[in-house]
Write a protein that holds these residues in place. Structure first.
Motif, mmCIF file in Angstrom:
data_model
loop_
_atom_site.group_PDB
_atom_site.id
_atom_site.type_symbol
_atom_site.label_atom_id
_atom_site.label_comp_id
_atom_site.label_asym_id
_atom_site.label_seq_id
_atom_site.Cartn_x
_atom_site.Cartn_y
_atom_site.Cartn_z
ATOM 1 N N VAL A 94 -9.712 -1.883 10.636
ATOM 2 C CA VAL A 94 -9.106 -0.586 10.938
ATOM 3 C C VAL A 94 -9.303 -0.305 12.423
ATOM 4 C CG1 VAL A 94 -9.118 1.902 10.488
ATOM 5 C CG2 VAL A 94 -9.540 0.286 8.603
ATOM 6 N N VAL A 95 -8.222 0.018 13.125
ATOM 7 C CA VAL A 95 -8.280 0.289 14.561
ATOM 8 C C VAL A 95 -7.632 1.634 14.849
ATOM 9 C CG1 VAL A 95 -7.371 -0.388 16.823
ATOM 10 C CG2 VAL A 95 -8.337 -2.117 15.301
ATOM 11 N N ARG A 96 -8.347 2.485 15.598
ATOM 12 C CA ARG A 96 -7.762 3.755 16.054
ATOM 13 C C ARG A 96 -7.602 3.704 17.569
ATOM 14 N NH1 ARG A 96 -10.979 8.673 14.370
ATOM 15 N NH2 ARG A 96 -12.354 8.043 16.058
ATOM 16 N N LEU A 97 -6.388 4.008 18.011
ATOM 17 C CA LEU A 97 -6.065 4.078 19.432
ATOM 18 C C LEU A 97 -5.653 5.487 19.785
ATOM 19 C CD1 LEU A 97 -3.905 0.827 19.805
ATOM 20 C CD2 LEU A 97 -6.377 1.076 20.175
ATOM 21 N N GLU A 98 -5.908 5.861 21.020
ATOM 22 C CA GLU A 98 -5.570 7.207 21.476
ATOM 23 C C GLU A 98 -4.900 7.146 22.833
ATOM 24 O OE1 GLU A 98 -9.432 8.848 21.396
ATOM 25 O OE2 GLU A 98 -9.561 8.832 19.219
ATOM 26 N N GLY A 99 -3.955 8.057 23.043
ATOM 27 C CA GLY A 99 -3.257 8.114 24.319
ATOM 28 C C GLY A 99 -1.779 7.860 24.139
ATOM 29 N N SER A 100 -1.229 7.013 25.009
ATOM 30 C CA SER A 100 0.180 6.657 24.961
ATOM 31 C C SER A 100 0.300 5.162 25.234
ATOM 32 C CB SER A 100 0.965 7.445 26.011
ATOM 33 O OG SER A 100 0.581 7.031 27.315
ATOM 34 N N SER A 101 1.518 4.640 25.141
ATOM 35 C CA SER A 101 1.700 3.214 25.384
ATOM 36 C C SER A 101 1.322 2.830 26.807
ATOM 37 C CB SER A 101 3.156 2.823 25.101
ATOM 38 O OG SER A 101 4.035 3.585 25.914
ATOM 39 N N ARG A 102 1.388 3.777 27.735
ATOM 40 C CA ARG A 102 1.027 3.493 29.124
ATOM 41 C C ARG A 102 -0.482 3.531 29.350
ATOM 42 N NH1 ARG A 102 5.336 6.541 33.154
ATOM 43 N NH2 ARG A 102 7.201 5.394 32.462
ATOM 44 N N SER A 103 -1.142 4.464 28.705
ATOM 45 C CA SER A 103 -2.581 4.623 28.889
ATOM 46 C C SER A 103 -3.225 4.828 27.527
ATOM 47 C CB SER A 103 -2.878 5.819 29.805
ATOM 48 O OG SER A 103 -4.266 6.011 29.942
ATOM 49 N N VAL A 104 -3.841 3.788 27.016
ATOM 50 C CA VAL A 104 -4.360 3.827 25.649
ATOM 51 C C VAL A 104 -5.829 3.434 25.639
ATOM 52 C CG1 VAL A 104 -3.544 1.469 25.234
ATOM 53 C CG2 VAL A 104 -4.023 2.947 23.297
ATOM 54 N N ARG A 105 -6.590 4.079 24.751
ATOM 55 C CA ARG A 105 -8.002 3.783 24.579
ATOM 56 C C ARG A 105 -8.299 3.458 23.127
ATOM 57 N NH1 ARG A 105 -12.366 6.738 28.133
ATOM 58 N NH2 ARG A 105 -11.273 7.017 30.096
ATOM 59 N N LEU A 106 -9.296 2.615 22.949
ATOM 60 C CA LEU A 106 -9.820 2.313 21.623
ATOM 61 C C LEU A 106 -10.946 3.295 21.320
ATOM 62 C CD1 LEU A 106 -10.189 0.369 19.152
ATOM 63 C CD2 LEU A 106 -11.815 -0.894 20.589
ATOM 64 N N SER A 107 -10.838 4.003 20.193
ATOM 65 C CA SER A 107 -11.896 4.944 19.829
ATOM 66 C C SER A 107 -12.618 4.557 18.547
ATOM 67 C CB SER A 107 -11.334 6.364 19.683
ATOM 68 O OG SER A 107 -10.397 6.424 18.629
ATOM 69 N N TYR A 108 -12.048 3.642 17.773
ATOM 70 C CA TYR A 108 -12.747 3.182 16.569
ATOM 71 C C TYR A 108 -12.232 1.807 16.194
ATOM 72 C CZ TYR A 108 -14.305 2.757 11.739
ATOM 73 O OH TYR A 108 -14.875 2.308 10.574
ATOM 74 N N ALA A 109 -13.150 0.931 15.812
ATOM 75 C CA ALA A 109 -12.809 -0.386 15.278
ATOM 76 C C ALA A 109 -13.704 -0.629 14.084
ATOM 77 C CB ALA A 109 -12.990 -1.478 16.329
#
Length: 358
Positions: free
Chosen positions: A26-41
């Motif tokens: 399970v992967v959670r990403l935050e932001g947009s396609s230009r600027s994205v961060r990983l917040s959970y794996a």
């Protein structure tokens, strides 16, 4: 096990779910396609013969651990592999295109269209003998398969925004991390139960093939050769991998004999992997009149076997690399330290989440 929390939530948060034969990611990403961060794996192993209830409990545990509640969720089809085909069709109005796609799909599948859901993506446009054409990817799947996939999520009270297929999730990773490559890219996902062989060019998926063979075949071969349990065989596979070249490194004769026999078992399966990859490349080259392969990218749990990459690289002209799906995604190295050694197992989940970001 969860592999990290720690970023404040952005306004936009998306989640990708990959339920494989051997594990759930399970992967959670935050932001947009230009600027994205990983917040959970989140990652959890599954037993060899895990029940449906165990899968549900494990998935729910990972979602709870990540604090995942109302984010947009995407998941990859499990079980039956949908029919995926690349084709070109002349440019036409979208309503006419839908009918043309349905007609063409009827030619390539042997099931009644009434029981199928057919979707398509316009991947790009090309000129073919002065005729402008769409490059189209068709996905056809039985309705019952979709209902079965959705039932799993409904049981644990979560709503999925979309279901996708593994080749398209991986294509999102290729387009993000390998966008400087304009030529033919082969990306191979080797999981526990299957291997997906995909080829793209300029961000367009042009070939995909599914082989029902994966890392579990290696463990099973060792289990039968050594007369040990499947779990012990799986551990042996992960510990020793494949010898490059195949040599004996033990000092005791009995231990050396085990290494030799298990090494032969591993090599036989991996040689089949190589044969299927080469067959796919040869077919693609012949069909599309293409030349060199620019890069071969490996993902999935099986590619973490010691020396596998180097062994495969000896058989192909193109560079062979192991994927890190988070290469162009920001994350805190310290927070996600435990993830570093298994990043190829997250490629599908990360690519699924990327597909939700626009």
């Amino acid at each position: 096990m969860g592999l990290g929390l720690g970023f404040p939530l952005f306004r936009r948060s998306v989640v990708g779910i990959d339920i494989g034969n051997a594990s759930i990611k399970v992967v959670r990403l935050e932001g947009s396609s230009r600027s994205v961060r990983l917040s959970y794996a989140g990652f959890a192993e599954l037993a060899k013969e895990g029940s449906e209830e165990k899968v549900e409990d494990t998935l729910k545990s990972l979602l709870d651990e990540g604090g995942i509640r109302k984010e947009r969720l995407g998941a990859v089809f499990t079980g039956y592999t949908p029919t995926i085909r690349y084709m070109t069709l002349p440019k036409m109005p979208k309503d006419e295109l839908s009918e043309a796609v349905k007609w063409e799909t009827g030619k390539i599948i042997n099931l009644p269209l009434e029981g199928m859901i057919i979707d398509f993506l316009i991947m790009g446009e090309i000129d073919d003998r002065d005729i402008r054409k769409y490059e189209i990817l068709i996905v056809a799947v039985e309705k019952n398969t979709i209902f079965g996939n959705m039932a799993l999520f409904k049981k644990i009270g979560i709503q999925i925004s979309f279901l996708t297929v593994n080749p398209l999730s991986l294509l999102n990773i290729v387009k993000r991390n390998y966008k400087s490559y304009e030529g033919n890219i082969v990306y191979v996902d080797i999981g526990a139960g299957k291997m997906d062989i995909n080829i793209s060019k300029k961000g367009v998926l042009r070939f995909t093939r599914n082989i029902h063979m994966g890392g579990s075949n290696i463990s099973k071969a060792i289990e039968e050769r050594e007369n040990i349990s499947f779990n012990d065989a799986d551990s042996l596979k992960k510990e020793r991998g494949i010898r490059v070249p195949l040599t004996l490194q033990a000092t005791e004769a009995g231990e050396a004999n085990i290494q030799e026999k298990s090494g032969d078992a591993i090599k036989a399966i991996i040689d089949n992997f190589i044969l299927e990859i080469q067959r796919s490349i040869d077919f693609y080259r012949a069909q599309f009149r293409e030349g060199a392969i620019e890069r071969i990218i490996l993902s999935g749990g099986a590619v973490l076997m010691p020396n596998l990459k180097d062994y495969l690289a000896a058989f192909f002209d193109a560079p062979v690399v192991i994927d890190n799906p988070f290469f162009n995604i920001a994350y805190n190295k310290e927070t996600f330290r435990s993830m570093e050694g298994i990043t190829p197992r997250f490629s599908t989940a990360a690519g699924t989440a990327l597909g939700l970001l626009r």
